[in-house]
Design a protein around this motif. Structure first.
Motif, PDB file in Angstrom:
ATOM      1  N   ASN A   6       0.824  -1.213   0.000  1.00 49.34           N
ATOM      2  CA  ASN A   6       0.000   0.000   0.000  1.00 49.34           C
ATOM      3  C   ASN A   6       0.858   1.262   0.000  1.00 49.34           C
ATOM      4  N   GLU A   7       2.021   1.199   0.613  1.00 46.16           N
ATOM      5  CA  GLU A   7       2.926   2.344   0.715  1.00 46.16           C
ATOM      6  C   GLU A   7       4.356   1.895   0.413  1.00 46.16           C
ATOM      7  N   GLN A  34     -13.045  -1.309  -7.242  1.00 41.73           N
ATOM      8  CA  GLN A  34     -12.588  -0.198  -6.424  1.00 41.73           C
ATOM      9  C   GLN A  34     -12.882  -0.440  -4.948  1.00 41.73           C
ATOM     10  N   ASN A  35     -14.084  -0.956  -4.651  1.00 40.60           N
ATOM     11  CA  ASN A  35     -14.451  -1.237  -3.262  1.00 40.60           C
ATOM     12  C   ASN A  35     -13.567  -2.322  -2.659  1.00 40.60           C
ATOM     13  N   GLN A  70     -10.129  -0.962  -1.910  1.00 40.30           N
ATOM     14  CA  GLN A  70     -10.133  -0.104  -0.720  1.00 40.30           C
ATOM     15  C   GLN A  70     -10.157  -0.942   0.556  1.00 40.30           C
ATOM     16  N   GLY A 107      -6.805  -1.861   1.529  1.00 42.59           N
ATOM     17  CA  GLY A 107      -5.944  -0.771   1.952  1.00 42.59           C
ATOM     18  C   GLY A 107      -5.437   0.111   0.836  1.00 42.59           C
ATOM     19  N   TYR A 108      -5.849  -0.173  -0.411  1.00 43.94           N
ATOM     20  CA  TYR A 108      -5.404   0.640  -1.529  1.00 43.94           C
ATOM     21  C   TYR A 108      -6.359   1.814  -1.728  1.00 43.94           C
ATOM     22  N   SER A 109      -5.816   3.011  -1.771  1.00 43.05           N
ATOM     23  CA  SER A 109      -6.621   4.194  -2.049  1.00 43.05           C
ATOM     24  C   SER A 109      -6.447   4.535  -3.517  1.00 43.05           C
ATOM     25  N   ILE A 110      -7.522   4.431  -4.296  1.00 43.48           N
ATOM     26  CA  ILE A 110      -7.416   4.629  -5.736  1.00 43.48           C
ATOM     27  C   ILE A 110      -8.652   5.343  -6.246  1.00 43.48           C
ATOM     28  N   SER A 111      -8.457   6.347  -7.096  1.00 46.42           N
ATOM     29  CA  SER A 111      -9.572   7.111  -7.648  1.00 46.42           C
ATOM     30  C   SER A 111     -10.188   6.361  -8.825  1.00 46.42           C
TER      31      SER A 111
END
Length: 981
Positions: free
Chosen positions: A16-17, A75-76, A79, A82-86
């Motif tokens: 994730n980071e 996308q859900n 998330q 832990g992945y933040s994605i537009s």
């Protein structure tokens, strides 16, 4: 060991980071540059790219489990992991995954006898001449083969990469491969077309590709077949395809979709063509190409830049290019080990193309010594290298291990064992084949004239530079004037036909005219039509005088304009008639002087521009001045003065310059020679053509010429020279928010590092806050000093002057190589951007307020609290807190002895922000002084107006009193913002 550590850390990182290079360098206790270098050598993606790979891998897993899953569901699920994605990024990733899937299908769909890489490699040889076939280009060549072999006629393809990476070479290799693999017959055409050649005229560009019918647009006098028709059954390579207009891209994807097209101007007829497209671009395809066009190109091939390829491949290229030159000169060659190392490590922004040209420069200089000294072997040593190539040796320390494994002795080349470049290699970056024979011939001639060795080396050396810069600028010398066909590449055939048409009218009235008039008139009409299409008014202030003085020519010009109106339906104003009359009068004009035009540039670029302009206009009026980067300003000034004197015909001289000290020379020369001199600080080929064309018109004056050139549509912020001194003291600007603290600390550190080497360097401290705008301060300094660098905690982004951050300066305590080299070279001052005046800056309006009331904090506690707020809200990067405390250790700063102004290096800032804390109890800050107001800055250069605004407010005792008495956030904001004027 270090490579293993990097691999282990990345293998265990949080998907994730992912670790950034900065975070890795802190864990490994090495410099960030070293981590970046090792990561690239290990072919490990950067943190952003790795995160994308991790996300795409998860998406592929989801698709394999449920191919009908929606983007929202993906996308859900991401998330939850832990992945933040537009939504936008997800759409982009999904598109890439589909493209990769298509590529996999392509490989799977190849004929059985050619689906294996090993079989393809054994059977075909088209790609063997490309360095990196089994290395950095392995994937790209597989893609290229799949593109050509895919049934029934191959796939359309887009090649993306920087200038000079080898896109054209790959395209030609793809064509040869298709011939070898019998996908195309031996007679299949391969057409190369550079869209940039016609980018300024979209109709002509479309006409070149698709053809046109008679009357399709103004000046389309005949029917024409386009390249699409001419390449039927073959491959069309479109270089710089991003220069194709939206209309042209739409016409192309119609051809791709349906296999048919229409010529420009056709309404009903439909034409068929079987053409495979290979397009290339240096630009970002997401912004430069239509989505509808990109979707129809199933294969995308990315060519890596030279810096991203392994050193072993760069060495192969270097050996190949030196071998080519040995074969060309037919002489054995010895290349010193340090020369090879320099070429392996120097910054080669032009990629392979520049590498080839730079090696040819060195070989030509070395060959000159070989001829003049009658040596047995051509010796290529360090003195023959350009300065920027020599700088590569500064990077040896960080690359020593790999270099020692690659090269350890001088290289020797024997002409009989070296192949000459193939036609594919012998491109615009190369010398003419007879160039070395030319050097020998010139040497013999100069010897027979009794010149000594030094004079001969100087003369021929200048010619080498001249010829080589022509090659780099993609300009080949010719001994005859340009033909109409060549001129048409600049203005288009239709304008040529129009000029010929109306000149026949003039010859019926005035008799035979000079043949060169067609070139001048065609260029003039092309510029006129452009101005009219842009709505620019055409004005000749001497209209009435021309009517009276040249009444015969004016009457003929009126008839010519009438032909244009009747045949081409274009109305030209009376002012334009007067200009045409001047051209006609110029055919037999009086012997009057012209405005002089001098093109002054660093290197020989100006000579190339002037050569083109002279041939197009069939004049020799202009003068060129070439200044080498090693030449002192004093010597250059004296030489330029001689050129100006020879160029002056009594009406003054216009100097068109590229950069640096050349901007300052005009006024000095005017003072000394009393010649009226004007300088324009920008130059390109079209400007030179226009300046020459206008300068030879009767009645033209220098002031009018300057005004006309500056009004050209493609000239942006003009740079007119300001009075300056040529021989100025060198200086280094140290810069921070206050002009104290960090600035003074950097000055002290540099003096410790470099000692006596800085004795002639002035140190000038600049702060972003204070009575004067930072850019005004810098501008004043640039008028008095030759600034070679800026060092400190804030990068002011002054073009042409390098910035070295405090962290970079201190990362090499024994001496910073960047500063060291800058001490030996003078950088060129630049014209500064216009200052921006703001009443209440946005960064102040959105400032965060922290009311501490009666709670007692120490300096350390309040700083940690404020930094934590900025960190949590992502305004600043990791390490910001530590940087603030490190900055405070160097020296605290209190404005008006009332307001603390802690801050850190701007490199830690993601988005400019200010946070102000107000305490009812005093906090001991600096030198036992107490403060109730702490203003923490998280600003980059874009926040300069905010800190200047606050500084002015904090100098006001009434504002300080209101802030100290404020009980609420609203009252505090009112004290800072209202009544600001």
């Amino acid at each position: 060991m270090m490579r293993e550590n990097i691999q282990n850390l990345i293998a265990e990182e949080n998907h994730n980071e992912p670790y950034t290079d900065t975070e890795l360098c802190k864990q490994l206790l090495v410099s960030r540059e070293y981590v970046t270098l090792l990561r690239k050598e290990l072919k490990i993606l950067d943190s952003r790219e790795r995160k994308q790979e991790y996300i795409c891998k998860e998406i592929r897993n989801m698709l394999s489990d449920n191919k009908d899953i929606s983007n929202l569901e993906i996308q859900n699920m991401l998330q939850k992991q832990g992945y933040s994605i537009s939504s936008y990024l997800l759409h982009k990733y999904m598109k890439n995954i589909k493209l990769q899937s298509i590529h996999a299908d392509l490989i799977g769909g190849l004929p059985k006898e050619s689906s294996s890489l090993e079989i393809v490699e054994k059977s075909y040889h088209a790609f063997e001449n490309l360095v990196g076939t089994g290395g950095s280009l392995h994937t790209q060549i597989q893609q290229a083969k799949a593109t050509m072999l895919y049934p029934p006629h191959g796939l359309h393809c887009l090649i993306v990469g920087e200038t000079g990476v080898g896109k054209s070479e790959l395209a030609e290799a793809m064509y040869r491969f298709s011939i070898e693999a019998e996908c195309l017959p031996q007679t299949a055409p391969f057409t190369i077309f550079n869209c940039a050649d016609y980018a300024e005229n979209s109709q002509l560009l479309i006409t070149q590709l698709f053809g046109c019918v008679k009357g399709a647009y103004t000046g389309a006098a005949t029917e024409r077949r386009g390249l699409i028709e001419q390449t039927d059954g073959g491959i069309l390579f479109l270089d710089e395809v991003h220069r194709l207009s939206s209309e042209g891209q739409e016409m192309l994807f119609q051809l791709i979709d349906k296999g048919h097209f229409r010529r420009l101007g056709e309404a009903d007829a439909v034409r068929q063509a079987n053409v495979q497209l290979i397009a290339a671009t240096t630009e970002n395809i997401e912004t430069s190409l239509l989505i509808t066009f990109k979707r129809r190109i199933p294969m995308l091939i990315n060519i890596p830049s030279l810096v991203d390829r392994p050193l072993v491949e760069r060495l192969q290229l270097i050996q190949r290019f030196f071998g080519y030159e040995s074969a060309r000169m037919n002489a054995p060659m010895q290349v010193a080990l340090d020369v090879i190392k320099a070429y392996l490590l120097y910054e080669c922004k032009g990629n392979i193309g520049q590498l080839k040209s730079d090696i040819q420069v060195t070989c030509a200089k070395s060959f000159l010594s070989y001829v003049t000294k009658k040596e047995r072997i051509v010796k290529v040593d360090l003195p023959n290298l350009s300065l920027y190539v020599k700088k590569g040796l500064l990077r040896i320390q960080s690359n020593r291990q790999e270099l020692d494994a690659l090269v350890w002795k001088d290289f020797h080349f024997e002409p009989k064992l070296c192949q000459e470049p193939s036609s594919m290699e012998d491109d615009v970056y190369s010398f003419p084949k007879a160039f070395y024979g030319y050097i020998e011939q010139r040497h013999t001639t100069y010897v027979s004239q009794g010149m000594d060795v030094q004079q001969i080396k100087q003369l021929i050396g200048d010619e080498i530079e001249q010829k080589l810069q022509n090659v780099i600028a993609h300009i080949k010398h010719r001994l005859t004037p340009l033909t109409l066909a060549e001129v048409s590449k600049v203005v288009g055939n239709e304008v040529i036909y129009l000029a010929q048409d109306i000149l026949r009218v003039a010859e019926n009235e005035l008799g035979k005219l000079d043949e060169s008039l067609v070139y001048c008139l065609a260029i003039h009409l092309n510029a006129t039509f452009t101005r009219l299409s842009q709505g620019t008014k055409i004005i000749n202030p001497n209209l009435e005088d021309i009517k009276k003085k040249f009444h015969v020519e004016y009457a003929v010009a009126a008839k010519m304009v009438n032909v244009i109106r009747e045949k081409y339906q274009i109305d030209l104003p009376d002012d334009e008639i007067s200009y045409i009359a001047l051209y006609l009068h110029g055919n037999e004009r009086e012997d009057e002087g012209n405005v002089g035009v001098v093109v002054a540039t660093h290197g020989n670029v100006g000579s190339n521009m002037l050569e083109i302009a002279h041939k197009l206009l069939n004049v020799t009026h202009g003068k060129s001045f070439n200044m080498s980067f090693e030449e002192s300003p004093h010597d250059a000034l004296e030489r330029l003065m001689t050129v100006i004197v020879s160029a002056d015909e009594g009406k003054g001289v216009l100097i068109m310059v590229d950069l640096g000290s050349l901007l300052t020379f005009g006024e000095i020369i005017q003072t000394r020679t009393k010649i009226n001199v004007e300088t324009i600080g920008r130059v390109d080929t079209m400007m030179v053509i226009e300046a020459l064309r206008r300068s030879i018109l009767p009645g033209t004056h220098l002031t009018e010429l300057i005004s006309d050139i500056e009004k050209l549509n493609y000239i942006f912020p003009k740079m007119r020279a300001q009075p300056q001194n040529v021989l100025r003291q060198k200086a280094i600007i140290t810069i921070c928010f206050t002009g104290e603290g960090v600035a003074l600390y950097c000055q002290e550190q540099m003096k410790k590092m470099f000692g006596d080497r800085l004795q002639n360097i002035a140190f000038l401290n600049v702060g972003m806050i204070g009575r004067h705008d930072i850019y005004k301060q810098i501008q004043q300094i640039l008028m008095q000093y030759d600034v070679i660098a800026m060092v400190g905690s804030v990068d002011p982004h002054i073009q042409g002057i390098p910035y070295i951050s405090m962290s970079e300066l201190l990362s090499q305590p024994d001496g910073n190589s960047s500063v060291e080299y800058l001490l030996n070279e003078a950088m060129n001052p630049v014209v500064l951007i216009e200052q921006k005046q703001v009443t209440v800056p946005d960064v102040v309006k959105k400032m965060k307020i922290l009311m501490l009331d009666n709670v007692h904090y120490t300096k350390t506690e309040i700083l940690k609290k404020m930094c934590t707020i900025l960190m949590e809200e992502k305004y600043v990067k990791q390490g910001y807190t530590e940087a603030v405390f490190a900055r405070e250790k160097m020296g605290s700063y209190l404005i008006n002895e009332k307001v603390a102004l802690p801050h850190a290096d701007s490199s830690y800032v993601n988005e400019s922000i200010i946070i102000l804390a107000k305490s009812n109890t005093g906090i001991t800050w600096a030198d036992k002084k107490s403060t109730k107001i702490i203003c923490l800055l998280g600003l980059d250069i874009n926040g300069k107006d905010g800190v200047r605004y606050l500084y002015q407010r904090f100098q006001n005792n009434e504002v300080i009193r209101k802030i100290e008495e404020a009980d609420t956030e609203a009252e505090l904001r009112e004290a800072l913002i209202y009544n600001a004027n």
